[in-house]
Write a protein that holds these residues in place. Structure first.
Motif, PDB file in Angstrom:
ATOM      1  N   SER A  15       0.814  -1.212   0.000  1.00 15.07           N
ATOM      2  CA  SER A  15       0.000   0.000   0.000  1.00 15.07           C
ATOM      3  C   SER A  15       0.848   1.263   0.000  1.00 15.07           C
ATOM      4  CB  SER A  15      -0.932  -0.005   1.213  1.00 15.07           C
ATOM      5  OG  SER A  15      -0.165   0.025   2.393  1.00 15.07           O
ATOM      6  N   THR A  16       2.169   1.117  -0.071  1.00 17.20           N
ATOM      7  CA  THR A  16       3.046   2.277  -0.115  1.00 17.20           C
ATOM      8  C   THR A  16       2.978   2.896  -1.502  1.00 17.20           C
ATOM      9  OG1 THR A  16       4.537   1.241   1.467  1.00 17.20           O
ATOM     10  CG2 THR A  16       5.410   3.090   0.197  1.00 17.20           C
ATOM     11  N   PRO A  17       2.609   4.176  -1.588  1.00 17.00           N
ATOM     12  CA  PRO A  17       2.510   4.795  -2.911  1.00 17.00           C
ATOM     13  C   PRO A  17       3.876   4.907  -3.576  1.00 17.00           C
ATOM     14  CG  PRO A  17       2.067   6.416  -1.183  1.00 17.00           C
ATOM     15  CD  PRO A  17       2.272   5.085  -0.514  1.00 17.00           C
ATOM     16  N   THR A  18       3.885   4.822  -4.882  1.00 17.99           N
ATOM     17  CA  THR A  18       5.117   4.967  -5.644  1.00 17.99           C
ATOM     18  C   THR A  18       4.891   5.948  -6.781  1.00 17.99           C
ATOM     19  OG1 THR A  18       4.542   3.116  -7.074  1.00 17.99           O
ATOM     20  CG2 THR A  18       5.888   2.609  -5.133  1.00 17.99           C
ATOM     21  N   GLY A  19       5.971   6.403  -7.388  1.00 18.14           N
ATOM     22  CA  GLY A  19       5.882   7.286  -8.545  1.00 18.14           C
ATOM     23  C   GLY A  19       5.108   8.557  -8.267  1.00 18.14           C
ATOM     24  N   ALA A  20       4.187   8.863  -9.177  1.00 18.72           N
ATOM     25  CA  ALA A  20       3.397  10.091  -9.072  1.00 18.72           C
ATOM     26  C   ALA A  20       2.592  10.118  -7.785  1.00 18.72           C
ATOM     27  CB  ALA A  20       2.475  10.238 -10.280  1.00 18.72           C
ATOM     28  N   GLU A  21       2.033   8.972  -7.415  1.00 18.53           N
ATOM     29  CA  GLU A  21       1.220   8.897  -6.191  1.00 18.53           C
ATOM     30  C   GLU A  21       2.053   9.278  -4.961  1.00 18.53           C
ATOM     31  OE1 GLU A  21      -2.491   8.353  -4.524  1.00 18.53           O
ATOM     32  OE2 GLU A  21      -2.006   8.117  -6.644  1.00 18.53           O
ATOM     33  N   ALA A  22       3.287   8.811  -4.887  1.00 23.32           N
ATOM     34  CA  ALA A  22       4.174   9.160  -3.767  1.00 23.32           C
ATOM     35  C   ALA A  22       4.472  10.665  -3.773  1.00 23.32           C
ATOM     36  CB  ALA A  22       5.467   8.361  -3.844  1.00 23.32           C
ATOM     37  N   HIS A  23       4.674  11.222  -4.957  1.00 21.88           N
ATOM     38  CA  HIS A  23       4.920  12.661  -5.075  1.00 21.88           C
ATOM     39  C   HIS A  23       3.711  13.454  -4.584  1.00 21.88           C
ATOM     40  CE1 HIS A  23       6.181  16.506  -6.636  1.00 21.88           C
ATOM     41  NE2 HIS A  23       5.233  16.519  -7.570  1.00 21.88           N
ATOM     42  N   PHE A  24       2.509  13.037  -4.960  1.00 19.72           N
ATOM     43  CA  PHE A  24       1.296  13.728  -4.520  1.00 19.72           C
ATOM     44  C   PHE A  24       1.173  13.690  -3.002  1.00 19.72           C
ATOM     45  CE2 PHE A  24      -0.891  12.183  -8.681  1.00 19.72           C
ATOM     46  CZ  PHE A  24      -0.080  13.018  -9.440  1.00 19.72           C
ATOM     47  N   THR A  91       8.485  16.997 -10.111  1.00 22.64           N
ATOM     48  CA  THR A  91       8.873  16.119  -9.005  1.00 22.64           C
ATOM     49  C   THR A  91      10.202  16.480  -8.355  1.00 22.64           C
ATOM     50  OG1 THR A  91       9.908  14.568 -10.552  1.00 22.64           O
ATOM     51  CG2 THR A  91       7.591  14.175  -9.963  1.00 22.64           C
ATOM     52  N   ASP A  92      10.963  17.384  -8.953  1.00 20.33           N
ATOM     53  CA  ASP A  92      12.281  17.655  -8.400  1.00 20.33           C
ATOM     54  C   ASP A  92      12.432  19.030  -7.753  1.00 20.33           C
ATOM     55  OD1 ASP A  92      12.091  18.932 -10.871  1.00 20.33           O
ATOM     56  OD2 ASP A  92      14.217  18.699 -11.331  1.00 20.33           O
ATOM     57  N   ARG A  93      11.673  20.010  -8.174  1.00 19.46           N
ATOM     58  CA  ARG A  93      11.864  21.384  -7.710  1.00 19.46           C
ATOM     59  C   ARG A  93      10.581  21.996  -7.168  1.00 19.46           C
ATOM     60  NH1 ARG A  93      17.166  21.942  -7.124  1.00 19.46           N
ATOM     61  NH2 ARG A  93      18.188  20.941  -8.856  1.00 19.46           N
ATOM     62  N   PHE A  94      10.768  22.925  -6.247  1.00 19.06           N
ATOM     63  CA  PHE A  94       9.678  23.735  -5.703  1.00 19.06           C
ATOM     64  C   PHE A  94       9.390  24.840  -6.695  1.00 19.06           C
ATOM     65  CE2 PHE A  94       8.148  27.105  -2.757  1.00 19.06           C
ATOM     66  CZ  PHE A  94       7.163  26.400  -2.090  1.00 19.06           C
ATOM     67  N   LEU A  95       8.131  25.087  -6.983  1.00 17.91           N
ATOM     68  CA  LEU A  95       7.763  26.191  -7.856  1.00 17.91           C
ATOM     69  C   LEU A  95       7.572  27.460  -7.036  1.00 17.91           C
ATOM     70  CD1 LEU A  95       5.113  24.524 -10.224  1.00 17.91           C
ATOM     71  CD2 LEU A  95       7.580  24.795 -10.573  1.00 17.91           C
ATOM     72  N   LEU A  96       7.692  28.590  -7.692  1.00 13.87           N
ATOM     73  CA  LEU A  96       7.464  29.894  -7.062  1.00 13.87           C
ATOM     74  C   LEU A  96       6.391  30.633  -7.835  1.00 13.87           C
ATOM     75  CD1 LEU A  96      11.189  30.966  -6.571  1.00 13.87           C
ATOM     76  CD2 LEU A  96       9.644  30.033  -4.832  1.00 13.87           C
ATOM     77  N   THR A  97       5.505  31.308  -7.133  1.00 16.93           N
ATOM     78  CA  THR A  97       4.492  32.136  -7.780  1.00 16.93           C
ATOM     79  C   THR A  97       5.174  33.396  -8.296  1.00 16.93           C
ATOM     80  OG1 THR A  97       2.814  31.338  -6.218  1.00 16.93           O
ATOM     81  CG2 THR A  97       2.291  33.339  -7.465  1.00 16.93           C
ATOM     82  N   THR A  98       5.025  33.675  -9.589  1.00 18.52           N
ATOM     83  CA  THR A  98       5.611  34.893 -10.153  1.00 18.52           C
ATOM     84  C   THR A  98       4.553  35.950 -10.456  1.00 18.52           C
ATOM     85  OG1 THR A  98       5.553  33.957 -12.381  1.00 18.52           O
ATOM     86  CG2 THR A  98       7.589  33.669 -11.117  1.00 18.52           C
TER      87      THR A  98
END
Length: 164
Positions: A15-24, A91-98
């Motif tokens: 039941s451990t999420p992987t891939g996109a699900e883990a990222h979410f 999946t790798d970087r934080f986005l910033l509101t511009t």
């Protein structure tokens, strides 16, 4: 009596999420860990890539002098929903509101509000996402569109971002 493949193998499904699900799930954890969210009664859910939903409870703590939610509350809800819709695709970087534009269509008073965010365009450096606020009666109270830029901040290094 039918049995599942997992029980036939003698193990339970993982039941451990992987891939996109883990990222979410990690983004949901990051949202919950942000100090600003101690001030708001809210919960983020990311059901799929490019979509974010945040459930807020609005009460008199967020009101201006005329007895309805102050615009800063609208911005917070709309920006967060659009931001997480866009960041669900990175999946790798934080986005910033511009940049963020918003349109107020109805005053919000006490009660639950749902901020629904959706990715619109962009997949490399700049992303565009929109969001809308839905009040307890199902009516739209505001909408907004934001532009978000990929930062140099790795998600993996942020407190609260915990992919399993």
């Amino acid at each position: 009596m039918p049995c599942s493949l997992a029980s036939r193998r003698g193990t339970l499904p993982d039941s451990t999420p992987t891939g996109a699900e883990a990222h979410f799930r990690a983004l949901e954890s990051l949202y919950a860990a942000a100090p600003i969210n101690r001030l708001f009664d809210s919960v983020l859910e990311i059901p799929e890539g490019g979509v974010a939903r945040i459930r807020f409870a609005v009460d008199s703590r967020y009101f201006h002098a005329a007895g309805a939610a102050h615009g800063t509350s609208y911005f917070k809800m709309l920006d967060d929903a659009a931001f997480y819709a866009a960041n669900s695709l990175v999946t790798d970087r934080f986005l910033l509101t511009t940049a963020f534009n918003l349109l107020f269509t109805k005053p919000l008073t006490d009660g639950p509000v749902i901020a629904e965010g959706r990715w619109v365009s962009g997949q490399r450096r700049v992303f565009v996402a929109e969001a809308r606020l839905i009040d307890a009666s199902g009516e739209e109270a505001a909408r907004g569109t934001g532009t978000f830029m990929r930062s140099r901040i790795p998600l993996a290094g942020l407190p609260g971002y915990r992919p399993d």
